[in-house]
Design an enzyme around this catalytic site. Structure first.
Site, PDB file in Angstrom:
ATOM      1  N   TYR A 232       0.827  -1.275   0.007  1.00 58.03           N
ATOM      2  CA  TYR A 232      -0.042  -0.141   0.162  1.00 58.03           C
ATOM      3  C   TYR A 232       0.870   1.362   0.158  1.00 58.03           C
ATOM      4  O   TYR A 232       0.860   2.193   0.843  1.00 58.03           O
ATOM      5  CB  TYR A 232      -1.030  -0.116   1.320  1.00 58.03           C
TER       6      TYR A 232
ATOM      7  N   TYR B 220     -11.531  -8.032   6.476  1.00 59.95           N
ATOM      8  CA  TYR B 220     -10.563  -8.082   5.388  1.00 59.95           C
ATOM      9  C   TYR B 220     -10.175  -9.632   5.192  1.00 59.95           C
ATOM     10  O   TYR B 220     -10.012 -10.495   5.970  1.00 59.95           O
ATOM     11  CB  TYR B 220      -9.190  -7.293   6.160  1.00 59.95           C
TER      12      TYR B 220
ATOM     13  N   ASP C 219     -12.251 -17.471   8.014  1.00 58.07           N
ATOM     14  CA  ASP C 219     -11.023 -17.071   7.639  1.00 58.07           C
ATOM     15  C   ASP C 219     -10.065 -16.620   8.980  1.00 58.07           C
ATOM     16  O   ASP C 219     -10.621 -15.777   9.563  1.00 58.07           O
ATOM     17  CB  ASP C 219     -11.066 -15.762   7.036  1.00 58.07           C
TER      18      ASP C 219
ATOM     19  N   LYS D 159      -0.621 -16.897   7.195  1.00 61.36           N
ATOM     20  CA  LYS D 159       0.069 -16.257   8.305  1.00 61.36           C
ATOM     21  C   LYS D 159       0.971 -16.896   9.545  1.00 61.36           C
ATOM     22  O   LYS D 159       2.175 -17.464   8.998  1.00 61.36           O
ATOM     23  CB  LYS D 159      -0.780 -14.967   8.996  1.00 61.36           C
TER      24      LYS D 159
HETATM   25  C1  LIG Z   1      -3.591 -11.130   5.863  1.00 59.62           C
HETATM   26  C2  LIG Z   1      -5.089 -11.836   5.670  1.00 59.62           C
HETATM   27  C3  LIG Z   1      -5.323 -12.340   4.489  1.00 59.62           C
HETATM   28  C4  LIG Z   1      -4.622 -12.362   3.522  1.00 59.62           C
HETATM   29  O1  LIG Z   1      -3.585 -13.148   3.478  1.00 59.62           O
HETATM   30  P1  LIG Z   1      -2.168 -12.548   2.570  1.00 59.62           P
HETATM   31  O2  LIG Z   1      -1.160 -13.801   2.911  1.00 59.62           O
HETATM   32  O3  LIG Z   1      -1.696 -11.387   2.781  1.00 59.62           O
HETATM   33  O4  LIG Z   1      -2.624 -12.979   0.967  1.00 59.62           O
HETATM   34  C5  LIG Z   1      -6.620 -12.755   4.571  1.00 59.62           C
HETATM   35  N1  LIG Z   1      -7.425 -12.842   5.579  1.00 59.62           N
HETATM   36  C6  LIG Z   1      -7.067 -12.195   6.556  1.00 59.62           C
HETATM   37  C7  LIG Z   1      -7.950 -12.336   8.036  1.00 59.62           C
HETATM   38  C8  LIG Z   1      -5.818 -11.918   6.957  1.00 59.62           C
HETATM   39  O5  LIG Z   1      -5.476 -11.147   7.861  1.00 59.62           O
END
Ligand SMILES: *Cc1c(COP(=O)(O)O)cnc(C)c1O
Length: 432
Positions: A23, A151, A252, A281
């Protein structure tokens, strides 16, 4: 070994000339700090300064940096092979990691799809949901319902379910699939959720159930969309509603997975099990980019029996052996550690340490859950100025917008944690 100040300036100049950062603007004036080494909870800058890391490199580095056990896992895999294609071939690192993921995630999740990043694991989850309904002759079920303030990543499918305002849907209206958004939960974590709190969500779900493939949301903690913690009862009600209306539930856990909220997975706060789960992550302890999408035998079986008889996705670097090996070592390291006690200690330290922020001018809210501490301000911070102030205070803290937050590696001790929270209090007091 530090680099000379001429070398430091040269590195920064060349970075500015050719590199995008997340960003960022090309040729922008935001500072970047060259790092030459990292160990434990400390980052060493090229000029020799040491910073205590408050970010765990965006939720990832849960064991800190340069961990001997994780280093060993990578080098021993490297001695055998760095990579091999996953089409038609398999290897022990992928198989053992899949077993471990199935073991540590809630019971009915049995089938594992590896991909390279969190965003892609979200794309994969959305595709799974669509293919599942296609296989059941319900090809019209292709849309997704989510809550505002979420997100899910930066690719187009993932972006379509990010918060429409903070996710900048305005820029991409023509290419983003139009999804459905319920207001974000009004009930906070630890509070009950009333029928009224879930009403708008329930109405959207009922009204659109014929077109909905799945509900997708982050369980309990909405991360990059606003760092909000919502009621476990809300999530329980979502699960029940999804079942009532014949819609899959995708959770997620890319940010929340592997202990960050005090449970191994945040959905355990609500005893809710999704049909599809995304992890990423912290999966590799911050070593390499790897993510996975898990689903139930029912969903994977239905997809595999339907047309075209296969799941339509296959990344080039799927199940990269180095990434799988370090992920397996990272999960084992976590399970072998007193991680619950560590998260509790960090939670207590964040609560005590950030409490004085409540009294500061400009502070709207202070909230803590597990190893996540958030100070929400009334207005957005001056990034350039505040980043410099944090670096001068010897900490690495990277706010976004109105949010100044800490999510340190789990191995941080009380003294370093206090240094982090003191730096936040002092810096915000000076800027208030
Ligand atoms: C960081 C994140 C993503 C995206 O993951 P990337 O490895 O950056 O593509 C998706 N969902 C959540 C909740 C996240 O924190």
């Amino acid at each position: 070994m530090n680099i000379s100040s001429a070398g430091y300036d040269d590195l920064v100049r060349q970075d500015r000339a050719h590199l995008w950062h997340p960003y960022s603007a090309m040729g922008g004036d935001q500072p970047v700090y060259p790092v030459i080494a990292a160990r434990g909870v400390r980052l060493t800058l090229a000029d020799g300064r040491e910073l205590i890391d408050g970010m765990a490199s965006w939720w990832c580095a849960i064991h800190g940096y340069n961990h001997p056990v994780l280093n060993a896992a990578i080098t021993s895999q490297l001695d055998r092979m760095a990579h091999v294609m996953f089409g038609g071939l398999t290897h022990a690192a992928a198989v053992r990691l899949a077993n471990k993921l199935v073991e540590v995630t809630p019971e009915p999740l049995q089938s594992v799809f590896y991909c390279d990043s969190g965003s892609v694991s979200v794309e994969v989850a959305m595709k799974m949901a669509i293919q599942y309904w296609q296989a059941r002759d319900r090809g019209e079920k292709q849309r997704f319902l989510t809550i505002r303030g979420g997100y899910h990543g930066d690719t187009f499918g993932a972006m379509s379910v990010c918060d429409p305002v903070t996710g900048m849907h305005r820029l991409f209206t023509g290419v983003l699939a139009p999804q459905l958004f319920a207001t974000s939960p009004g009930c906070r974590f630890g509070e009950p959720c009333s029928a009224e709190d879930i009403e708008a969500f329930g109405r959207l779900l009922q009204h659109h159930r014929q077109q909905l493939a799945a509900v997708i949301m982050e369980p309990i903690v909405q991360g990059a969309g606003g760092m909000r913690f919502y009621s476990a009862e809300y999530l329980q009600r979502v699960r029940v509603l999804c079942e009532e209306h014949g819609v899959l539930l995708i959770l997620d856990e890319i940010a929340t997975g592997f202990g960050r909220t005090g449970k191994l997975f945040a959905c355990e706060h609500a005893d809710v099990v999704p049909d599809i789960l995304c992890v990423g992550k912290a999966l590799t302890g911050g070593y390499l980019s790897l993510a996975a999408t898990l689903t139930t035998a029912h969903v994977s079986g239905t997809i595999s029996r339907g047309e075209p008889g296969v799941f339509m996705h296959g990344p080039t670097f799927m199940a990269n052996p180095l990434a799988c090996a370090v992920a397996l070592a990272s999960i084992q390291l976590l399970l072998d550690s007193p991680w619950q006690a560590r998260i509790e200690a960090i939670e207590a330290g964040l609560r005590d340490g950030l409490e004085p922020c409540r009294e500061l001018a400009g502070v709207a809210d202070v909230r803590v859950l597990g190893a996540i501490g958030v100070v929400e301000l009334h207005t957005a911070v001056d990034m350039k100025r505040i980043t410099r102030q944090f670096v001068e205070a010897g900490v690495w803290v990277r706010p976004f917008g109105k949010l100044v937050y800490l999510m340190p590696p789990f191995i941080i001790d009380r003294q370093d944690l206090t240094a982090l929270t003191d730096a936040v209090v002092t810096t915000l007091a000076g800027n208030g």
